[in-house]
Scaffold this motif. Sequence first.
Motif, PDB file in Angstrom:
ATOM      1  N   CYS A  12       0.913  -1.113  -0.036  1.00  0.00           N
ATOM      2  CA  CYS A  12      -0.056   0.027   0.067  1.00  0.00           C
ATOM      3  C   CYS A  12       0.564   1.464  -0.085  1.00  0.00           C
ATOM      4  CB  CYS A  12      -0.905  -0.104   1.067  1.00  0.00           C
ATOM      5  SG  CYS A  12      -2.146  -1.477   1.474  1.00  0.00           S
ATOM      6  N   ILE A  13       2.130   1.283  -0.010  1.00  0.00           N
ATOM      7  CA  ILE A  13       2.945   2.423   0.299  1.00  0.00           C
ATOM      8  C   ILE A  13       4.084   2.705  -1.023  1.00  0.00           C
ATOM      9  CG2 ILE A  13       2.826   2.369   2.729  1.00  0.00           C
ATOM     10  CD1 ILE A  13       5.525   0.820   2.810  1.00  0.00           C
ATOM     11  N   ILE A 350       0.487  -0.014  12.133  1.00  0.00           N
ATOM     12  CA  ILE A 350       1.449  -0.680  10.863  1.00  0.00           C
ATOM     13  C   ILE A 350       2.073  -2.048  11.233  1.00  0.00           C
ATOM     14  CG2 ILE A 350       1.506   1.667   9.849  1.00  0.00           C
ATOM     15  CD1 ILE A 350       4.430   1.921  11.082  1.00  0.00           C
ATOM     16  N   LEU A 360       2.003  -1.067   5.178  1.00  0.00           N
ATOM     17  CA  LEU A 360       1.430   0.395   5.244  1.00  0.00           C
ATOM     18  C   LEU A 360       2.604   1.053   6.121  1.00  0.00           C
ATOM     19  CD1 LEU A 360      -1.017   2.169   4.191  1.00  0.00           C
ATOM     20  CD2 LEU A 360      -1.760   1.841   6.325  1.00  0.00           C
ATOM     21  N   LEU A 370      -1.225   7.669   8.651  1.00  0.00           N
ATOM     22  CA  LEU A 370      -1.100   6.733   7.700  1.00  0.00           C
ATOM     23  C   LEU A 370      -0.968   7.003   6.425  1.00  0.00           C
ATOM     24  CD1 LEU A 370      -3.672   4.167   9.527  1.00  0.00           C
ATOM     25  CD2 LEU A 370      -1.327   4.450  10.107  1.00  0.00           C
ATOM     26  N   PHE A 372      -1.141   6.197   2.280  1.00  0.00           N
ATOM     27  CA  PHE A 372      -1.447   5.417   1.051  1.00  0.00           C
ATOM     28  C   PHE A 372      -0.885   5.862  -0.194  1.00  0.00           C
ATOM     29  CE2 PHE A 372      -4.783   4.187   4.190  1.00  0.00           C
ATOM     30  CZ  PHE A 372      -4.734   2.869   3.950  1.00  0.00           C
ATOM     31  N   VAL A 386      -7.602  -3.931   2.867  1.00  0.00           N
ATOM     32  CA  VAL A 386      -7.038  -3.381   3.641  1.00  0.00           C
ATOM     33  C   VAL A 386      -7.658  -2.181   4.893  1.00  0.00           C
ATOM     34  CG1 VAL A 386      -6.519  -1.252   2.337  1.00  0.00           C
ATOM     35  CG2 VAL A 386      -4.696  -1.678   4.285  1.00  0.00           C
TER      36      VAL A 386
END
Length: 461
Positions: A12-13, A350, A360, A370, A372, A386
Amino acid sequence: MFDETGEKYLDCINNVAHVGHSHPYVTKAATKQMELLNTNSRFLHDNLVQYAQRLTATLPEKLSVCYFVNSGSEANDLALRLARQYHGHQDVITLENAYHGHVTSLIDISPYKFNQLGKDSKKEFVHVAPSPDIYRGKYREDHPDPASAYAEEVKKIIEETQKNGRKIAAFIAESMQSCGGQVIPPVGYFQKVAEYVHAAGGVFIADEVQVGFGRVGKHFWAFQLQGEDFVPDIVTMGKPIGNGHPMSCVVTTREIAEKFGASGLEYFNTFGGNPVSCAIGLAVLDVIEKEDLQGNAMRVGSYLLELLVEQKKKHPLVGDIRGVGLFVGVDLVKDQQKRTPATAEALHLIYKLKEQKILLSADGPYRNILKFKPPMCFTMEDAKHVVEKIDVLLTEMEEATGMKTGNDVSANIQCKIKANEGSPQPESANESTSHLNGAACRQENGFYPEKHSVPSKTIRT
């Protein structure tokens, strides 16, 4: 993506593997060109010209001259050289919490880094403007015109600098701050800043290293979110440009490029714009277009935001949801009114997600946001998966700490509204947390209140 044992992870990152990890089309293009020819950029090659044409076609017309380099840091370093050569000025205005690269010239203009070195670490030629953050910043969402207010802060810096006999070479900003906490500047901010900077003889540098190449969905470049009436003088690109291959670019106007060339100091880069890099760059542009990844960013990003907004309604730990396309931030807080950063909770979340094969990360000055920014092939199913996991973890943390959730929160808010009707709000309701020490958030007892009984199942941070 998969680890060495074959375990599957949801990424996701990773905004470097822009079109997807090891995309076969990009890999094939790299291999084919590597087998044919690779050499330094002193020798012209068709790939170089074709790529420059394709890249500039995505930009406003006046941005027409490309300098190909090898990393985002190298691109921003060259951008500073271009800006300083243009009118012979030296000073740079940057933003709070900004990060522009790892080389010395960029650490100097990156408060995200140089603040770690102590109070005397800021150089005399560097001036720091407030981050245009309407959730945590000086001017918030209730301000009638935060764009103008934040731009006026830049104007004040320029005026003070000129009083001291110094001259502004450039204002530099990420089109959306990433390390600074997924901050999206209010529309109109860049236009006003550019007006003040140009009047002072400086140039506007838009750093698109983290956020370019269609990530925002609505546009190919994040600076275009400001409107058609804004065009930066210099744009820098990196990370996603080569899908993991080390390459980057600086694009500027012909006027700035000619002033740079007239200095007599020839610019040469051995590997910048080599045939293999350009073949990869062309392949990345092909995939973005053929797979409609810009459209995917808009569709999936909107869905992700919808899901996260529902979490905000449900969980008191969620203070703010902000984002556009596949660039989204979730600001975790201990108290929604005071907006106290929930650093330990973000870290716990995380790590727990990683145990469940979801990658993440958290960032921002308090490491409580957080972030994304997944590969652009991220799907609605991925988003749903997620967010469902985040929902469960937030619920566990709130139950462990005795925080109210769901309808309890709504009822509590309604009671407060009724109780405060006709009376002024206490100052604490809008208290800024921008001055808090991030270390203070890492309480000795994790995220448990001092007098709260710890449940039998301990949650470790």
